[in-house]
Every structure is written in structure tokens, then in C-alpha cells.
Write a protein that holds these residues in place. Structure first.
Motif, PDB file in Angstrom:
ATOM      1  N   HIS A  11      14.507  58.813 128.282  1.00 18.11           N
ATOM      2  CA  HIS A  11      14.341  58.754 130.486  1.00 18.11           C
ATOM      3  C   HIS A  11      14.478  56.900 129.844  1.00 18.11           C
ATOM      4  O   HIS A  11      15.006  56.215 130.566  1.00 18.11           O
ATOM      5  N   LYS A  90      22.309  59.327 133.601  1.00 22.82           N
ATOM      6  CA  LYS A  90      20.901  59.065 134.434  1.00 22.82           C
ATOM      7  C   LYS A  90      21.219  60.511 135.136  1.00 22.82           C
ATOM      8  O   LYS A  90      19.584  61.071 135.408  1.00 22.82           O
ATOM      9  N   GLN A  91      21.715  61.125 135.311  1.00 27.72           N
ATOM     10  CA  GLN A  91      21.871  62.539 136.268  1.00 27.72           C
ATOM     11  C   GLN A  91      21.462  63.722 135.058  1.00 27.72           C
ATOM     12  O   GLN A  91      20.349  64.056 135.676  1.00 27.72           O
ATOM     13  N   LEU A  94      17.369  63.028 135.382  1.00 28.38           N
ATOM     14  CA  LEU A  94      16.979  63.438 136.506  1.00 28.38           C
ATOM     15  C   LEU A  94      16.917  65.029 137.138  1.00 28.38           C
ATOM     16  O   LEU A  94      16.088  66.436 136.788  1.00 28.38           O
ATOM     17  N   GLU A  95      18.274  66.044 136.044  1.00 27.76           N
ATOM     18  CA  GLU A  95      18.178  67.784 136.397  1.00 27.76           C
ATOM     19  C   GLU A  95      17.453  68.179 134.818  1.00 27.76           C
ATOM     20  O   GLU A  95      16.692  68.702 135.300  1.00 27.76           O
ATOM     21  N   THR A 112      26.715  61.151 142.383  1.00 29.35           N
ATOM     22  CA  THR A 112      25.934  59.277 142.593  1.00 29.35           C
ATOM     23  C   THR A 112      26.307  58.046 142.663  1.00 29.35           C
ATOM     24  O   THR A 112      27.470  57.601 143.545  1.00 29.35           O
ATOM     25  N   SER A 388      13.466  58.922 145.621  1.00 26.22           N
ATOM     26  CA  SER A 388      12.464  58.612 143.648  1.00 26.22           C
ATOM     27  C   SER A 388      12.467  57.272 143.362  1.00 26.22           C
ATOM     28  O   SER A 388      13.581  56.891 142.671  1.00 26.22           O
ATOM     29  N   PRO A 391      11.735  60.689 137.937  1.00 20.79           N
ATOM     30  CA  PRO A 391      12.400  61.199 137.960  1.00 20.79           C
ATOM     31  C   PRO A 391      10.645  62.772 137.500  1.00 20.79           C
ATOM     32  O   PRO A 391      10.663  63.143 137.966  1.00 20.79           O
ATOM     33  N   ALA A 412      19.807  67.513 144.970  1.00 18.85           N
ATOM     34  CA  ALA A 412      19.137  66.176 144.486  1.00 18.85           C
ATOM     35  C   ALA A 412      20.795  65.017 144.145  1.00 18.85           C
ATOM     36  O   ALA A 412      21.513  66.033 143.223  1.00 18.85           O
ATOM     37  N   ILE A 414      21.270  60.804 141.764  1.00 15.91           N
ATOM     38  CA  ILE A 414      20.701  59.578 141.229  1.00 15.91           C
ATOM     39  C   ILE A 414      21.576  57.963 142.389  1.00 15.91           C
ATOM     40  O   ILE A 414      22.689  58.364 142.665  1.00 15.91           O
ATOM     41  N   VAL A 424      16.286  54.909 136.461  1.00 20.73           N
ATOM     42  CA  VAL A 424      16.456  56.204 137.559  1.00 20.73           C
ATOM     43  C   VAL A 424      15.878  56.045 139.054  1.00 20.73           C
ATOM     44  O   VAL A 424      14.588  56.549 139.123  1.00 20.73           O
ATOM     45  N   SER A 426      16.912  57.957 142.819  1.00 21.02           N
ATOM     46  CA  SER A 426      16.921  59.521 142.974  1.00 21.02           C
ATOM     47  C   SER A 426      16.532  59.290 144.194  1.00 21.02           C
ATOM     48  O   SER A 426      15.379  58.826 144.815  1.00 21.02           O
TER      49      SER A 426
END
Length: 433
Positions: A11, A90-91, A94-95, A112, A388, A391, A412, A414, A424, A426
Motif C-alpha cells: 500500500h 491502486k485498484q 483496494l480490492e 478509475t 475514503s 483502503p 467500488a 479508485i 489511494v 476510493s
């Protein structure tokens, strides 16, 4: 020295691999798929931190950093990574957070939200140090993993006119009678105005003030001083300073703000993120919608423009007052109510006091909104849009909403609010029957 293939990014944008002993190794500057030689700079019981000593096989997504100071400056961490690949990484962050923290997968992955990869940072706080051994005054971000100020004369993520001004900032502070008593400059760029707030630990002389006024005049900026806390900031030049503003034309809203108010760093991305949030929230005339952690009304006023009634809640009295002023200035006072409250101490009773809500928008700081989501009762709104900047806290709160409050994680995605960094931003949609 050990050689390894990088498996993923963490991250913070560091490459992740495993040591021979099975410990996680976080390698600064390494990209997924690369084979690198690395040197361990810090050892812990369960992980190690390292830096690259040699790239044996480079990733096809590795690019040459645009900034000459990237190797030392801590303002960016991903300039060596293709911009499109940054967004995809970055996606994945998040996942991964949703899955590893909450065992959740969004039913829909939203496209995105992206924008210009350079010159986007309309808000920044840069350090100042008087270091005679390095030629005098340094102005810039901190060095990587250090409290020292990077010796830099330009910055690719700041707007070009601010980047070009950095050497002049160094000179004007070096020319003051107390160059070692100005530790920070806050930068705030609006639609038409640019403000530089110089933090001064001692009172400046008349000659110092004259130099700052000349600097402001030469660069067409406002210069402010801040002798103590944020509330003490005042304008030095010009005498009649226009207000800082940013606009959201799609919603016919213009926001006034002070240079040390919290606002989104990336104004163009904020506009696109706003459109996404409004599409997901789908506010309708007559609905009662709460905007929690509302700040100066960034989401509240576009929601109110739809015809809904908005209850905005924020912990800062100053921002609550600014939100109410912005509502009046935009002709939306009758559709908005703003309250100061500590949402980190929310209870079911305090949430119920806002009355029946049809929908809810949450935009918390990095700590998230755990108290808020835990306090939602049987009469909670059927739809929640959660914006957010972390994440991990989003995933933690998503677990509460899903497993305790009966919501479903619909989708969801980003927004690349901070290109070239690991940050990140999101947005997620939750619904319940």
C-alpha cells in the motif's frame, strides 16, 4: 546480496518479495515482475525493508522519472511506474484490502477516475530549513525516510507557476532577518488566486514585511503570515485580497475557503469524483440526506442543488461556519443544515437525533468512520456512498456494514487523486433492502 523476483506492490508502493527464510521483504523502488538485487536496510521479526542495488530484469512498465529530485525527495514514490499502471495497482490495493480485511468483493468495479499526472497538487505544505552547510535556505518536501528537507529547485507535481517559484521562495526567506524562524510554507491554489502562508515563529521586521510584499507583487500571489495556530493566519499583501475559491460548474457551485482549510488537493479530480458520487447517491428532491465529515460543504452543496435537504456534520466549528457561509453564497441555505459534532464518538442515539435519513454520504479522514457505521440503527438509510482515503479503514467499516448492519457492497473503485504517490482515494456504494 540477495536476488529476488518482485511479486506485488504494497500500500506504500514498495515492491514485495520473500526472503529465503520466508519473511516479507519490502523493496523501495521495485516493481512487480522485476528481478532485482537488493540490500536490507532494516530487519524486523516478521519483515524486512530493503532498497534496490541492481535491476537485473526491468518491468515493461518502468519509466524514467520526470523529476530530477525523485531519488531523494519524499513527495513522490511512484514516478518510476507508468501512470496507467499506477492506477491499476491502486485498484488492486483496494480490492486486496476488501478481501484480506473483510472477505468482501465488490459486485461492480467502477472505472478509475483519472486526470493529469503532473502539476495537479493545488494544496501542499512544504518545509523550510536554514542549512548554511548546504548553501543557505532549503525549501521543499522532506527527503525519503528522513526529517531533512530535500534540496530541490522545482517540483513536477506542483502547478508549474508554483514549481517555478521555489528558487524565489528560497531567496526571499534567505533575505529575511530571521531565516531560521520560518519553518514552513503552506500553498493553496484556487481557480483565480494563489496563496502562500509563511509560518513565522517570531515577529518579522518592517524590512522583512517589505521583502515579502515585493515577492508577492512580483509573482502575483497573496502572501500570508501565520504566527501561531491556523486561526492566526492573516494576509500581508495585497491589502484587499480576493477570496480563494474553487468551482464545480456541473452543479453550479462555487466554494470559498481559507488557505489552511481542508480541501481536496486535486481540484480537477475532485470535480470528476463529485460526478461519480452524485451518480451513485442519486439524490432526489424531497429526500433527507446526511453528509458526514462534510468539511466546508464539498459534497453537501451539490447534493442540495438536486433539491434534497442536506444535514452536514463536521468536527471543526470553523469548517461548519464556512459550510454555512458557502450555502448562503450559493443560494442553498434553505436546503442545508450544518452541525458541529465529534463523529468519532457517534452513538446510536446521536445518529438518531438527526432524524429519518433516506441516504448517507460519508467522507472521513484516514481513521475512517467506525463509530458512525457501528451506530447505525434499524432505521438507517437504505443507501450509503463512502468516500475514503484509506483502503484499510474502508474495508474495516465495510465489514461492519455488511456483516452487522445488513448492507451489500454494490461497487467500488479508485480515484487517482495523487498521481506519482501511493495514496489511494476510493469510493464505494452500499445498499440494503
Amino acid at each position: 546480496m540477495p536476488i529476488a523476483i518482485i511479486q506485488s506492490l504494497d500500500h506504500e508502493g514498495r515492491g514485495v518479495t520473500r526472503s529465503a527464510e520466508g519473511k516479507a521483504v519490502f523493496v523501495d523502488g521495485a516493481l512487480p515482475g522485476e528481478e532485482v538485487e537488493y540490500s536490507v536496510v532494516r530487519k524486523k521479526k516478521t519483515f524486512e525493508q530493503a532498497e534496490i542495488t541492481r535491476i537485473i530484469r526491468a518491468s515493461a512498465q518502468r519509466v524514467t522519472p520526470k523529476c530530477a529530485f525523485f531519488d531523494k525527495c519524499g513527495g513522490c514514490s511512484m514516478q518510476h511506474f507508468d501512470s496507467n499502471a499506477q492506477a491499476a495497482a491502486k485498484q488492486r490495493v483496494l480490492e486486496d484490502a476488501f478481501w484480506h480485511i473483510a472477505r468482501l468483493k465488490p459486485a461492480i468495479i467502477y472505472p478509475t477516475v483519472v486526470g493529469a499526472p503532473w502539476g495537479y497538487r493545488y494544496r501542499a505544505r512544504i518545509g523550510v530549513r536554514h542549512v548554511p552547510s548546504k548553501g543557505g535556505v532549503l525549501v521543499g518536501f522532506h527527503e525519503k525516510r528522513s526529517s531533512y528537507i530535500a534540496d530541490m529547485s522545482s517540483c513536477q507535481i506542483l502547478p508549474p507557476h508554483i514549481s517555478d517559484m521555489l528558487p524565489q521562495m528560497r531567496r526571499v526567506i534567505a533575505g529575511l532577518s530571521v531565516p531560521d524562524r520560518v519553518p514552513q510554507i503552506e500553498i493553496a491554489v484556487g481557480d483565480t488566486e494563489t496563496v502562500l502562508v509563511f509560518r513565522n515563529l517570531v515577529e518579522l521586521s518592517d524590512d522583512d514585511l517589505a521583502q515579502l510584499r515585493a515577492f508577492a507583487e512580483a509573482n502575483a500571489v497573496q502572501v500570508w503570515l501565520q504566527p501561531a495556530g491556523p486561526a492566526t493566519a492573516y494576509c500581508v499583501h495585497p491589502d484587499a485580497a480576493p477570496a480563494l475559491t474553487y468551482s464545480m460548474p456541473e452543479f453550479d457551485v462555487t466554494m470559498n475557503f481559507r488557505p489552511n482549510d481542508f480541501t481536496q488537493v486535486n481540484i480537477p479530480i475532485n470535480r470528476v469524483l463529485m460526478r461519480r458520487a452524485m451518480q451513485l447517491l442519486d439524490p432526489q428532491p424531497g429526500e433527507r440526506i446526511a453528509d458526514l465529515f462534510c468539511g466546508l460543504g464539498n459534497f453537501s452543496l451539490p447534493i442540495a442543488r438536486s433539491g434534497a435537504t442536506v444535514i452536514g456534520v463536521e468536527g471543526s466549528d470553523a469548517l461548519v461556519a464556512r459550510a454555512a457561509e458557502n450555502a448562503r453564497a450559493n443560494g442553498l441555505a434553505e436546503r442545508t443544515e450544518f452541525y458541529a459534532a465529534n463523529l468519532f464518538e457517534a452513538t446510536e442515539d446521536s445518529m438518531a437525533a438527526f432524524g429519518k435519513l433516506d441516504k448517507l454520504l460519508i467522507d472521513p479522514p484516514r481513521d475512517g468512520a467506525h463509530a458512525v457505521v457501528s451506530a447505525l440503527g434499524e432505521d438507517a438509510p437504505r443507501r450509503i456512498v463512502y468516500v475514503s482515503c484509506n483502503p484499510a479503514s474502508l474495508a474495516r467499516d465495510a465489514a461492519v456494514l455488511t456483516y452487522e448492519k445488513g448492507y451489500r457492497l454494490i461497487g467500488a473503485g479508485i480515484a487517482n487523486m495523487f498521481p506519482q504517490t501511493s495514496h489511494v482515494e476510493s469510493i464505494a456504494l452500499f445498499e440494503r433492502d
